[in-house]
Design a protein around this motif. Structure first.
Motif, PDB file in Angstrom:
ATOM      1  N   CYS A   9      41.475  45.691  36.522  1.00 54.67           N
ATOM      2  CA  CYS A   9      40.788  45.901  35.245  1.00 54.67           C
ATOM      3  C   CYS A   9      39.639  46.875  35.435  1.00 54.67           C
ATOM      4  CB  CYS A   9      40.212  44.594  34.729  1.00 54.67           C
ATOM      5  SG  CYS A   9      41.472  43.379  34.460  1.00 54.67           S
ATOM      6  N   GLY A  10      39.560  47.849  34.576  1.00 55.77           N
ATOM      7  CA  GLY A  10      38.435  48.775  34.584  1.00 55.77           C
ATOM      8  C   GLY A  10      37.295  48.218  33.755  1.00 55.77           C
ATOM      9  N   GLU A  11      36.142  48.858  33.856  1.00 57.77           N
ATOM     10  CA  GLU A  11      34.981  48.386  33.079  1.00 57.77           C
ATOM     11  C   GLU A  11      35.190  48.601  31.584  1.00 57.77           C
ATOM     12  OE1 GLU A  11      31.327  49.884  34.645  1.00 57.77           O
ATOM     13  OE2 GLU A  11      31.701  48.992  36.617  1.00 57.77           O
ATOM     14  N   ASP A  12      36.084  49.531  31.260  1.00 59.20           N
ATOM     15  CA  ASP A  12      36.366  49.816  29.855  1.00 59.20           C
ATOM     16  C   ASP A  12      37.418  48.872  29.273  1.00 59.20           C
ATOM     17  OD1 ASP A  12      38.427  50.629  31.405  1.00 59.20           O
ATOM     18  OD2 ASP A  12      38.462  52.716  30.729  1.00 59.20           O
ATOM     19  N   GLY A  13      37.838  47.881  30.065  1.00 56.16           N
ATOM     20  CA  GLY A  13      38.824  46.928  29.559  1.00 56.16           C
ATOM     21  C   GLY A  13      40.262  47.367  29.801  1.00 56.16           C
ATOM     22  N   GLU A  14      40.443  48.570  30.345  1.00 55.25           N
ATOM     23  CA  GLU A  14      41.796  49.053  30.663  1.00 55.25           C
ATOM     24  C   GLU A  14      42.416  48.220  31.781  1.00 55.25           C
ATOM     25  OE1 GLU A  14      43.627  52.382  29.916  1.00 55.25           O
ATOM     26  OE2 GLU A  14      42.672  51.654  28.072  1.00 55.25           O
ATOM     27  N   ARG A  15      43.703  48.014  31.731  1.00 50.69           N
ATOM     28  CA  ARG A  15      44.414  47.275  32.781  1.00 50.69           C
ATOM     29  C   ARG A  15      45.500  48.148  33.389  1.00 50.69           C
ATOM     30  NH1 ARG A  15      46.207  41.387  30.591  1.00 50.69           N
ATOM     31  NH2 ARG A  15      44.158  40.658  29.955  1.00 50.69           N
ATOM     32  N   GLU A  16      45.583  48.081  34.702  1.00 46.26           N
ATOM     33  CA  GLU A  16      46.641  48.803  35.405  1.00 46.26           C
ATOM     34  C   GLU A  16      47.384  47.755  36.236  1.00 46.26           C
ATOM     35  OE1 GLU A  16      46.752  51.575  39.425  1.00 46.26           O
ATOM     36  OE2 GLU A  16      44.840  51.259  38.386  1.00 46.26           O
ATOM     37  N   MET A  17      48.692  47.648  36.061  1.00 49.93           N
ATOM     38  CA  MET A  17      49.422  46.644  36.835  1.00 49.93           C
ATOM     39  C   MET A  17      49.543  47.096  38.289  1.00 49.93           C
ATOM     40  SD  MET A  17      53.147  44.870  36.507  1.00 49.93           S
ATOM     41  CE  MET A  17      53.005  44.212  34.868  1.00 49.93           C
ATOM     42  N   VAL A  18      49.147  46.230  39.208  1.00 45.67           N
ATOM     43  CA  VAL A  18      49.270  46.584  40.620  1.00 45.67           C
ATOM     44  C   VAL A  18      50.480  45.902  41.269  1.00 45.67           C
ATOM     45  CG1 VAL A  18      46.904  47.258  41.140  1.00 45.67           C
ATOM     46  CG2 VAL A  18      47.514  44.869  41.266  1.00 45.67           C
ATOM     47  N   MET A  19      50.870  44.761  40.763  1.00 43.48           N
ATOM     48  CA  MET A  19      52.095  44.135  41.270  1.00 43.48           C
ATOM     49  C   MET A  19      52.631  43.135  40.261  1.00 43.48           C
ATOM     50  SD  MET A  19      52.947  42.046  44.779  1.00 43.48           S
ATOM     51  CE  MET A  19      52.741  43.406  45.878  1.00 43.48           C
ATOM     52  N   GLU A  20      53.929  43.191  40.111  1.00 41.14           N
ATOM     53  CA  GLU A  20      54.635  42.264  39.245  1.00 41.14           C
ATOM     54  C   GLU A  20      55.069  41.059  40.069  1.00 41.14           C
ATOM     55  OE1 GLU A  20      57.633  43.761  35.683  1.00 41.14           O
ATOM     56  OE2 GLU A  20      58.060  44.270  37.762  1.00 41.14           O
ATOM     57  N   SER A  21      55.155  39.906  39.449  1.00 44.92           N
ATOM     58  CA  SER A  21      55.769  38.718  40.072  1.00 44.92           C
ATOM     59  C   SER A  21      55.142  38.340  41.410  1.00 44.92           C
ATOM     60  CB  SER A  21      57.284  38.935  40.263  1.00 44.92           C
ATOM     61  OG  SER A  21      57.880  39.246  39.032  1.00 44.92           O
ATOM     62  N   VAL A  22      53.814  38.220  41.404  1.00 46.07           N
ATOM     63  CA  VAL A  22      53.088  37.823  42.614  1.00 46.07           C
ATOM     64  C   VAL A  22      53.312  36.335  42.873  1.00 46.07           C
ATOM     65  CG1 VAL A  22      50.787  37.521  43.626  1.00 46.07           C
ATOM     66  CG2 VAL A  22      51.311  39.583  42.292  1.00 46.07           C
ATOM     67  N   ASP A  23      53.663  36.019  44.101  1.00 42.97           N
ATOM     68  CA  ASP A  23      53.728  34.617  44.521  1.00 42.97           C
ATOM     69  C   ASP A  23      52.449  34.266  45.271  1.00 42.97           C
ATOM     70  OD1 ASP A  23      54.254  32.123  45.600  1.00 42.97           O
ATOM     71  OD2 ASP A  23      55.618  32.884  47.137  1.00 42.97           O
ATOM     72  N   ARG A  24      52.117  35.067  46.316  1.00 45.97           N
ATOM     73  CA  ARG A  24      50.998  34.724  47.178  1.00 45.97           C
ATOM     74  C   ARG A  24      49.902  35.781  47.124  1.00 45.97           C
ATOM     75  NH1 ARG A  24      52.238  30.350  50.775  1.00 45.97           N
ATOM     76  NH2 ARG A  24      54.214  29.617  50.010  1.00 45.97           N
ATOM     77  N   LEU A  25      48.682  35.301  47.121  1.00 47.10           N
ATOM     78  CA  LEU A  25      47.507  36.159  47.162  1.00 47.10           C
ATOM     79  C   LEU A  25      46.575  35.579  48.210  1.00 47.10           C
ATOM     80  CD1 LEU A  25      45.360  37.401  44.173  1.00 47.10           C
ATOM     81  CD2 LEU A  25      44.337  36.253  46.144  1.00 47.10           C
ATOM     82  N   THR A  26      46.089  36.432  49.091  1.00 43.71           N
ATOM     83  CA  THR A  26      45.147  35.988  50.118  1.00 43.71           C
ATOM     84  C   THR A  26      43.894  36.853  50.032  1.00 43.71           C
ATOM     85  OG1 THR A  26      47.028  35.480  51.531  1.00 43.71           O
ATOM     86  CG2 THR A  26      44.879  35.509  52.589  1.00 43.71           C
ATOM     87  N   VAL A  27      42.738  36.209  50.082  1.00 43.65           N
ATOM     88  CA  VAL A  27      41.476  36.935  50.091  1.00 43.65           C
ATOM     89  C   VAL A  27      41.030  37.063  51.536  1.00 43.65           C
ATOM     90  CG1 VAL A  27      39.095  36.993  49.293  1.00 43.65           C
ATOM     91  CG2 VAL A  27      40.875  36.016  47.829  1.00 43.65           C
ATOM     92  N   ASP A  28      40.894  38.310  51.983  1.00 48.61           N
ATOM     93  CA  ASP A  28      40.567  38.587  53.380  1.00 48.61           C
ATOM     94  C   ASP A  28      39.323  39.477  53.350  1.00 48.61           C
ATOM     95  OD1 ASP A  28      40.651  39.003  56.066  1.00 48.61           O
ATOM     96  OD2 ASP A  28      42.502  40.178  56.070  1.00 48.61           O
ATOM     97  N   GLY A  29      38.153  38.846  53.205  1.00 41.41           N
ATOM     98  CA  GLY A  29      36.916  39.606  53.041  1.00 41.41           C
ATOM     99  C   GLY A  29      36.961  40.368  51.728  1.00 41.41           C
TER     100      GLY A  29
END
Lengths: 63, 63
Positions: A9-29
């Motif tokens: 999401c941009g500050e202007d409210g715009e959305r850009e899809m980065v991945m469809e159908s995500v199962d797993r997300l990991t936060v690494d720093g």
């Protein structure tokens, strides 16, 4: 299926899809790693802003 | 339904469920706000460690 689509999401409210159908997300720093149900992988410098699981949405913002 | 259960993870690998059937999660600085499909609300100082959506899991850790 309970996957979700990940959007940057941009500050202007715009959305850009980065991945469809995500199962797993990991936060690494400062890096978010995504893995889709199809095994596609992606890593980006971002943080999670919001999840809306019934709407299948993961909203990210750039660090 | 595509809700997930939110767990707080300790460093020893222990998990404590903080909310069942989460629909929405919002990151507000160091605070995570959760809303369940039943309208229950919870806020805690934590960060997201990992999502496993097909397993209906949101793993959090204390800040």
């Amino acid at each position: 299926m309970c996957e979700a689509n990940a959007y940057l999401c941009g500050e202007d409210g715009e959305r850009e899809m980065v991945m469809e159908s995500v199962d797993r997300l990991t936060v690494d720093g400062e890096v978010i790693r995504l893995v889709s149900i199809h095994g596609r992988q992606e890593a980006l410098r971002a943080r999670i802003r919001r999840l809306a699981l019934l709407d299948h949405e993961i909203l990210l913002e750039r660090m």
